[in-house]
Design a protein around this motif. Structure first.
Motif, mmCIF file in Angstrom:
data_model
loop_
_atom_site.group_PDB
_atom_site.id
_atom_site.type_symbol
_atom_site.label_atom_id
_atom_site.label_comp_id
_atom_site.label_asym_id
_atom_site.label_seq_id
_atom_site.Cartn_x
_atom_site.Cartn_y
_atom_site.Cartn_z
ATOM 1 N N UNK A 181 0.840 -1.202 0.000
ATOM 2 C CA UNK A 181 0.000 0.000 0.000
ATOM 3 C C UNK A 181 0.876 1.254 0.000
ATOM 4 N N UNK A 182 1.937 1.222 0.790
ATOM 5 C CA UNK A 182 2.833 2.370 0.847
ATOM 6 C C UNK A 182 3.521 2.636 -0.479
ATOM 7 N N UNK A 183 3.954 1.575 -1.156
ATOM 8 C CA UNK A 183 4.597 1.744 -2.454
ATOM 9 C C UNK A 183 3.620 2.286 -3.491
ATOM 10 N N UNK A 184 2.381 1.795 -3.462
ATOM 11 C CA UNK A 184 1.365 2.304 -4.388
ATOM 12 C C UNK A 184 1.143 3.792 -4.144
ATOM 13 N N UNK A 185 1.031 4.158 -2.873
ATOM 14 C CA UNK A 185 0.841 5.571 -2.546
ATOM 15 C C UNK A 185 2.041 6.404 -2.991
ATOM 16 N N UNK A 186 3.248 5.929 -2.663
ATOM 17 C CA UNK A 186 4.450 6.703 -2.957
ATOM 18 C C UNK A 186 4.685 6.856 -4.456
ATOM 19 N N UNK A 187 4.494 5.763 -5.202
ATOM 20 C CA UNK A 187 4.827 5.789 -6.627
ATOM 21 C C UNK A 187 3.688 6.313 -7.489
ATOM 22 N N UNK A 188 2.444 5.921 -7.124
ATOM 23 C CA UNK A 188 1.315 6.311 -7.955
ATOM 24 C C UNK A 188 0.801 7.699 -7.584
ATOM 25 N N UNK A 189 0.477 7.881 -6.294
ATOM 26 C CA UNK A 189 -0.104 9.161 -5.898
ATOM 27 C C UNK A 189 0.933 10.274 -5.864
ATOM 28 N N UNK A 190 1.988 10.060 -5.081
ATOM 29 C CA UNK A 190 2.999 11.111 -4.935
ATOM 30 C C UNK A 190 3.850 11.255 -6.194
ATOM 31 N N UNK A 191 4.199 10.131 -6.825
ATOM 32 C CA UNK A 191 5.095 10.194 -7.954
ATOM 33 C C UNK A 191 4.439 10.520 -9.273
ATOM 34 N N UNK A 192 3.179 10.091 -9.467
ATOM 35 C CA UNK A 192 2.519 10.274 -10.759
ATOM 36 C C UNK A 192 1.338 11.226 -10.671
ATOM 37 N N UNK A 193 0.294 10.823 -9.950
ATOM 38 C CA UNK A 193 -0.927 11.629 -9.882
ATOM 39 C C UNK A 193 -0.649 13.005 -9.297
ATOM 40 N N UNK A 194 0.127 13.042 -8.228
ATOM 41 C CA UNK A 194 0.408 14.318 -7.571
ATOM 42 C C UNK A 194 1.202 15.278 -8.424
ATOM 43 N N UNK A 200 -5.093 17.094 -7.414
ATOM 44 C CA UNK A 200 -4.450 16.136 -6.511
ATOM 45 C C UNK A 200 -3.198 16.711 -5.869
ATOM 46 N N UNK A 201 -2.599 17.683 -6.525
ATOM 47 C CA UNK A 201 -1.370 18.263 -5.975
ATOM 48 C C UNK A 201 -1.594 18.917 -4.613
ATOM 49 N N UNK A 202 -2.781 19.410 -4.393
ATOM 50 C CA UNK A 202 -3.063 20.081 -3.120
ATOM 51 C C UNK A 202 -3.153 19.079 -1.967
ATOM 52 N N UNK A 203 -3.278 17.795 -2.294
ATOM 53 C CA UNK A 203 -3.345 16.752 -1.272
ATOM 54 C C UNK A 203 -2.103 15.882 -1.308
#
Length: 259
Positions: A181-194, A200-203
């Motif tokens: 879950x942490x890797x998905x968050x780090x790579x997908x949300x923070x690394x790509x979506x964000x 999404x950048x504001x979150x």
């Protein structure tokens, strides 16, 4: 318990033990778990890769403030910092829960909040050592701290480490798949979506950390989509909320074990 009498003749109340924030034994066990297993290779490997990339970019392209910003943000703050946070945050407590060793720790007369706070302090310390310091060195390699970029990203990495450590420590308590879950968050949300979706950048912890880094950088080479005040508040709220909820879940885990 009766009050004690000071040498001056005035009665003084006995010292109150108060809540403990840091437990040395728990800290020592946590450091051993983080630095004595295979995950230590990743902790050392990611900063080393950052320095190698910084050196290669400097040799091939020379010193440039914009390039330094791109490398420190694109690889350092976007990838290395959250990945180290996953390793340190989940590794501080997740393995103990997975293999059942947490039961022996919970059986000791140590408050659950103290356990969580101690593990959070250790996770933050490890994350800082393996992210903020390498980012600072990489910044000096890239452009000799031109426009204060190296210091700015080191500070940004430091504040991001605090929030990431709390979030990933919480994941280690609430799920057995914390690393995934942490890797998905780090790579997908923070690394790509964000980095792509404006809303999404504001979150994104990364954007909040960038706002702090922007405050320390000269000129406009570092920028964030979130204001400084909002970023500081959000970083504090996320850190406190994740820590509180992790302690609460650990208490319920103790009750479940007793049942």
């Amino acid at each position: 318990m009766s009050a004690t009498t000071a040498p001056t003749g005035r009665a003084t109340a006995p010292p109150s033990p108060g809540p403990r924030v840091y437990h040395p034994t728990v800290a020592r066990l946590t450091y051993g778990a983080l630095l004595g297993r295979r995950r230590a290779l990743l902790l050392f490997g990611l900063p080393l890769l950052t320095l190698i990339i910084a050196g290669a970019v400097r040799l091939l392209g020379g010193a440039d403030d914009s390039t330094a910003n791109d490398v420190l943000q694109g690889f350092g703050l976007s990838a290395m910092v959250p990945l180290v946070g996953v390793i340190a945050g989940t590794g501080a407590i997740g393995p103990e829960i997975d293999d059942g060793a947490i039961v022996y720790l919970l059986a000791k007369p140590v408050k659950r909040g103290t356990i969580i706070l101690t593990k959070l302090i250790v996770a933050i310390g490890v994350s800082l050592a393996f992210t903020a310091i390498p980012v600072l060195l990489a910044g000096y390699i890239l452009n000799a701290n031109g426009q204060n970029v190296a210091v700015a990203y080191a500070v940004g990495s430091a504040v991001a480490c605090v929030a990431y450590s709390a979030v990933f420590l919480l994941l280690g308590v609430v799920t057995r798949h914390a690393v995934v879950v942490g890797l998905v968050y780090a790579l997908v949300w923070e690394g790509a979506v964000g980095n792509v979706v404006p809303g999404a950048r504001k979150l994104s912890v990364q954007q909040w950390a960038l706002a702090v880094a922007q405050k320390f950088a000269d000129g406009d080479v570092v920028s964030s989509d979130v204001g400084l005040t909002a970023s500081v508040v959000l970083l504090a709220v996320v850190t406190v909320a994740a820590t509180w909820f992790a302690a609460r879940r650990l208490r319920s885990l103790k009750l479940a074990a007793e049942e």
